[in-house]
Scaffold this motif. Structure first.
Motif, PDB file in Angstrom:
ATOM      1  N   TYR A  69     -75.205  51.816  79.542  1.00 38.29           N
ATOM      2  CA  TYR A  69     -75.580  52.681  80.676  1.00 38.29           C
ATOM      3  C   TYR A  69     -77.110  52.696  80.836  1.00 38.29           C
ATOM      4  O   TYR A  69     -77.815  51.926  80.180  1.00 38.29           O
ATOM      5  N   LEU A  70     -77.625  53.570  81.696  1.00 37.39           N
ATOM      6  CA  LEU A  70     -79.002  53.372  82.164  1.00 37.39           C
ATOM      7  C   LEU A  70     -80.032  53.242  81.037  1.00 37.39           C
ATOM      8  O   LEU A  70     -80.886  52.343  81.081  1.00 37.39           O
ATOM      9  N   ILE A  71     -79.970  54.120  80.042  1.00 40.77           N
ATOM     10  CA  ILE A  71     -80.992  54.040  78.977  1.00 40.77           C
ATOM     11  C   ILE A  71     -80.894  52.685  78.270  1.00 40.77           C
ATOM     12  O   ILE A  71     -81.897  52.009  78.030  1.00 40.77           O
ATOM     13  N   ASP A  72     -79.659  52.263  77.978  1.00 38.65           N
ATOM     14  CA  ASP A  72     -79.433  50.955  77.343  1.00 38.65           C
ATOM     15  C   ASP A  72     -79.891  49.822  78.270  1.00 38.65           C
ATOM     16  O   ASP A  72     -80.376  48.787  77.802  1.00 38.65           O
ATOM     17  N   PRO A 130     -76.623  49.424  69.054  1.00 36.46           N
ATOM     18  CA  PRO A 130     -77.524  48.277  68.970  1.00 36.46           C
ATOM     19  C   PRO A 130     -76.856  46.915  69.199  1.00 36.46           C
ATOM     20  O   PRO A 130     -77.478  46.018  69.736  1.00 36.46           O
ATOM     21  N   PHE A 131     -75.612  46.782  68.766  1.00 34.34           N
ATOM     22  CA  PHE A 131     -74.971  45.468  68.871  1.00 34.34           C
ATOM     23  C   PHE A 131     -73.866  45.440  69.922  1.00 34.34           C
ATOM     24  O   PHE A 131     -73.125  44.486  70.029  1.00 34.34           O
ATOM     25  N   GLY A 132     -73.758  46.523  70.693  1.00 31.66           N
ATOM     26  CA  GLY A 132     -72.653  46.627  71.644  1.00 31.66           C
ATOM     27  C   GLY A 132     -72.760  45.607  72.771  1.00 31.66           C
ATOM     28  O   GLY A 132     -73.848  45.333  73.280  1.00 31.66           O
ATOM     29  N   ALA A 133     -71.612  45.052  73.154  1.00 24.33           N
ATOM     30  CA  ALA A 133     -71.564  44.122  74.286  1.00 24.33           C
ATOM     31  C   ALA A 133     -70.814  44.753  75.453  1.00 24.33           C
ATOM     32  O   ALA A 133     -70.639  44.130  76.498  1.00 24.33           O
ATOM     33  N   PHE A 134     -70.376  46.003  75.258  1.00 19.75           N
ATOM     34  CA  PHE A 134     -69.622  46.719  76.291  1.00 19.75           C
ATOM     35  C   PHE A 134     -70.456  46.814  77.569  1.00 19.75           C
ATOM     36  O   PHE A 134     -71.683  46.927  77.511  1.00 19.75           O
ATOM     37  N   ASP A 135     -69.800  46.756  78.710  1.00 18.74           N
ATOM     38  CA  ASP A 135     -70.481  46.831  80.012  1.00 18.74           C
ATOM     39  C   ASP A 135     -71.445  45.666  80.213  1.00 18.74           C
ATOM     40  O   ASP A 135     -72.519  45.820  80.809  1.00 18.74           O
ATOM     41  N   ASP A 136     -71.055  44.491  79.711  1.00 22.90           N
ATOM     42  CA  ASP A 136     -71.817  43.257  79.947  1.00 22.90           C
ATOM     43  C   ASP A 136     -73.256  43.389  79.454  1.00 22.90           C
ATOM     44  O   ASP A 136     -74.202  42.985  80.128  1.00 22.90           O
ATOM     45  N   MET A 137     -73.402  43.979  78.289  1.00 21.96           N
ATOM     46  CA  MET A 137     -74.734  44.225  77.744  1.00 21.96           C
ATOM     47  C   MET A 137     -75.067  43.168  76.694  1.00 21.96           C
ATOM     48  O   MET A 137     -74.186  42.700  75.988  1.00 21.96           O
ATOM     49  N   SER A 138     -76.326  42.792  76.624  1.00 26.94           N
ATOM     50  CA  SER A 138     -76.747  41.852  75.590  1.00 26.94           C
ATOM     51  C   SER A 138     -78.227  42.041  75.290  1.00 26.94           C
ATOM     52  O   SER A 138     -78.943  42.726  76.025  1.00 26.94           O
ATOM     53  N   ASP A 139     -78.635  41.435  74.221  1.00 29.18           N
ATOM     54  CA  ASP A 139     -79.992  41.620  73.726  1.00 29.18           C
ATOM     55  C   ASP A 139     -80.340  40.392  72.891  1.00 29.18           C
ATOM     56  O   ASP A 139     -79.526  39.942  72.097  1.00 29.18           O
ATOM     57  N   SER A 140     -81.534  39.855  73.059  1.00 34.23           N
ATOM     58  CA  SER A 140     -81.867  38.613  72.348  1.00 34.23           C
ATOM     59  C   SER A 140     -82.109  38.854  70.854  1.00 34.23           C
ATOM     60  O   SER A 140     -81.954  37.952  70.054  1.00 34.23           O
ATOM     61  N   ASP A 141     -82.487  40.069  70.478  1.00 37.04           N
ATOM     62  CA  ASP A 141     -82.844  40.305  69.070  1.00 37.04           C
ATOM     63  C   ASP A 141     -82.552  41.758  68.679  1.00 37.04           C
ATOM     64  O   ASP A 141     -83.457  42.524  68.375  1.00 37.04           O
ATOM     65  N   GLY A 170     -90.925  47.158  81.045  1.00 39.09           N
ATOM     66  CA  GLY A 170     -90.181  45.943  80.693  1.00 39.09           C
ATOM     67  C   GLY A 170     -91.033  45.005  79.864  1.00 39.09           C
ATOM     68  O   GLY A 170     -92.206  45.270  79.588  1.00 39.09           O
ATOM     69  N   GLY A 171     -90.407  43.917  79.431  1.00 40.22           N
ATOM     70  CA  GLY A 171     -91.137  42.944  78.608  1.00 40.22           C
ATOM     71  C   GLY A 171     -90.944  43.248  77.140  1.00 40.22           C
ATOM     72  O   GLY A 171     -89.829  43.141  76.623  1.00 40.22           O
ATOM     73  N   SER A 172     -91.995  43.689  76.465  1.00 40.92           N
ATOM     74  CA  SER A 172     -91.915  43.956  75.018  1.00 40.92           C
ATOM     75  C   SER A 172     -90.955  45.120  74.736  1.00 40.92           C
ATOM     76  O   SER A 172     -90.685  45.947  75.621  1.00 40.92           O
ATOM     77  N   ILE A 173     -90.478  45.214  73.520  1.00 42.15           N
ATOM     78  CA  ILE A 173     -89.610  46.335  73.158  1.00 42.15           C
ATOM     79  C   ILE A 173     -90.384  47.655  73.264  1.00 42.15           C
ATOM     80  O   ILE A 173     -89.821  48.688  73.626  1.00 42.15           O
ATOM     81  N   GLU A 174     -91.670  47.603  73.009  1.00 42.24           N
ATOM     82  CA  GLU A 174     -92.494  48.828  73.173  1.00 42.24           C
ATOM     83  C   GLU A 174     -92.400  49.310  74.624  1.00 42.24           C
ATOM     84  O   GLU A 174     -92.326  50.511  74.884  1.00 42.24           O
ATOM     85  N   ASN A 175     -92.420  48.395  75.567  1.00 42.18           N
ATOM     86  CA  ASN A 175     -92.291  48.784  76.977  1.00 42.18           C
ATOM     87  C   ASN A 175     -90.852  49.161  77.336  1.00 42.18           C
ATOM     88  O   ASN A 175     -90.623  50.113  78.088  1.00 42.18           O
ATOM     89  N   ARG A 176     -89.889  48.426  76.804  1.00 43.80           N
ATOM     90  CA  ARG A 176     -88.492  48.693  77.181  1.00 43.80           C
ATOM     91  C   ARG A 176     -88.005  50.039  76.653  1.00 43.80           C
ATOM     92  O   ARG A 176     -87.093  50.639  77.214  1.00 43.80           O
ATOM     93  N   GLN A 177     -88.608  50.526  75.564  1.00 42.01           N
ATOM     94  CA  GLN A 177     -88.170  51.819  75.039  1.00 42.01           C
ATOM     95  C   GLN A 177     -88.878  52.989  75.743  1.00 42.01           C
ATOM     96  O   GLN A 177     -88.554  54.148  75.498  1.00 42.01           O
TER      97      GLN A 177
END
Ligand SMILES: Cc1cc2nc3c(=O)[nH]c(=O)nc-3n(C[C@H](O)[C@H](O)[C@H](O)COP(=O)(O)O)c2cc1C
Length: 356
Positions: A180-183, A230-241, A198-205
């Motif tokens: 959802y939105l925060i994720d 952190p590892f959820g793929a629900f709602d078409d979510m993904s993360d490179s690291d 956006g961009g770095s994790i510092e910005n994304r958080q």
């Protein structure tokens, strides 16, 4: 089994739990189209008041954040009035209840949220969503929130937090999990922004931290928690690291002295030791959740991996889950056909041991 740890008291921030069994937040779609929970929702929660802490179903902070049909909200007077009766019934039964604050972001249909869905970036989820008429259609491409709009959403979270307080909740949990939105801000599978969000994790958080700041202003940090997947793929979510990104996020959260961080499904997947890593990095109270039995919950508590365990489906189907675990009684089976929407059937009629 004696479940010595599961049945010992614990304090998570300002919340003093009589046992470590938490009701996981579960959407049940039993509200009016204006987001007012039905009266019998009070029975559902008060039946489960023997849990050390109850977390409400995800509850929208605004119309723009209400991406599913007939979910409750927490921004109008009528919603606050209805929730007040629910929190009172839980308190009368000796329980404590937090409101899970929700903005669905791109997991929404325009017929529900009053216009094109919004997100961190204009990236459509590859899945079907419900319309206001309960039809399932391919999700639309969301609109990227402008910086001024991001500030407005943060302000909406603050209103949600204030309304939760007015409704008599004991505190709030931010829904930062499950796509959802925060994720959608936290994870680079969706967030493609090139500005300070956006961009770095510092910005994304940044968005999550701004929302936390606004909500803490209302409640104090010791009555605020956040749920992460952190590892959820629900709602078409993904993360490179995910592992390293969430280590960074937890380092930031550590400074806030929240009541807790609540992990939905942190174990398993490709990172069997992630929970231990997160536990060590964060160092403060956590709640863990995901396919726990009484025995596995007790084992994680005993190993010092967690402070409390949230149960979803088992608590949904067993209003007296603590008593059943304690006495080794058999659990009722859940009926998935009545999870989302409907009536009291499959909601408030699961029998207690005493009634069965
Ligand atoms: C019917 C249903 C509704 C759910 N709704 C929410 C929700 O509103 N917010 C949330 O964070 N997770 C939600 N979840 C996920 C649960 O909180 C939990 O993470 C999941 O059920 C796994 O825990 P369990 O194995 O103990 O059931 C939902 C799960 C179910 C089954």
């Amino acid at each position: 089994m004696t479940y010595e740890h599961l049945f010992s008291p614990v304090s998570l921030g300002a919340f003093h739990l009589a046992n470590r069994i938490v009701l996981a937040p579960m959407t049940r779609n039993r509200a009016t189209p204006d987001g007012v929970p039905f009266e019998y929702v009070a029975d559902y929660y008060s039946q489960r008041a023997s849990g050390g802490l109850l977390i409400s179903e995800a509850t929208a902070i605004s119309k723009q954040g209400s991406g599913y049909p007939v979910i409750p909200g927490i921004w109008t007077e009528k919603q606050v009035e209805a929730w007040s009766k629910i929190t009172k019934s839980v308190h009368d039964a000796g329980g404590k209840i937090l409101c899970q604050l929700w903005h669905t972001g791109r997991i929404a249909h325009s017929s529900l949220v009053g216009g094109q869905p919004v997100s961190s970036s204009a990236v459509a989820p590859n899945l079907e969503v419900f319309t206001a008429a309960f039809e399932k259609v391919q999700a639309e491409t969301p609109r990227e929130l402008t910086i001024a709009e991001i500030k407005q959403v943060v302000a909406d979270y603050k209103i949600g937090a204030e309304c939760a307080k007015a409704a008599g909740f004991d505190g709030v949990e931010l829904h930062g999990a499950n796509g959802y939105l925060i994720d959608q801000f936290l994870r680079d599978g969706v967030n493609r922004r090139t500005d300070e969000y956006g961009g770095s994790i510092e910005n994304r958080q940044r968005f999550a931290l701004e929302v936390l700041g606004a909500v803490i202003d209302v409640w104090g940090a010791d009555r605020v928690g956040i749920r992460l997947s952190p590892f959820g793929a629900f709602d078409d979510m993904s993360d490179s690291d995910p592992l390293n990104n969430f280590v960074t996020i937890l380092q930031s959260l550590k400074a806030l002295n929240l009541a807790f961080v609540h992990f939905a499904f942190v174990t398993g997947v490709n990172e069997p030791d992630a929970l231990k890593t997160f536990r060590d990095v964060y160092g403060h109270s956590i709640i863990t959740n995901g396919a726990y039995s009484g025995a596995t919950a007790e084992a994680d508590l005993e190993a010092g991996l967690t402070d409390a365990t949230a149960f979803g489906v088992p608590f949904l189907a067993n209003p007296d889950l603590p008593e059943r675990l304690k006495s080794g009684a058999q659990l009722n089976e859940a009926n998935p056909a009545t999870f989302y929407g409907g009536t009291e059937i499959g909601f408030t009629d699961y029998p207690t041991l005493a009634a069965s």
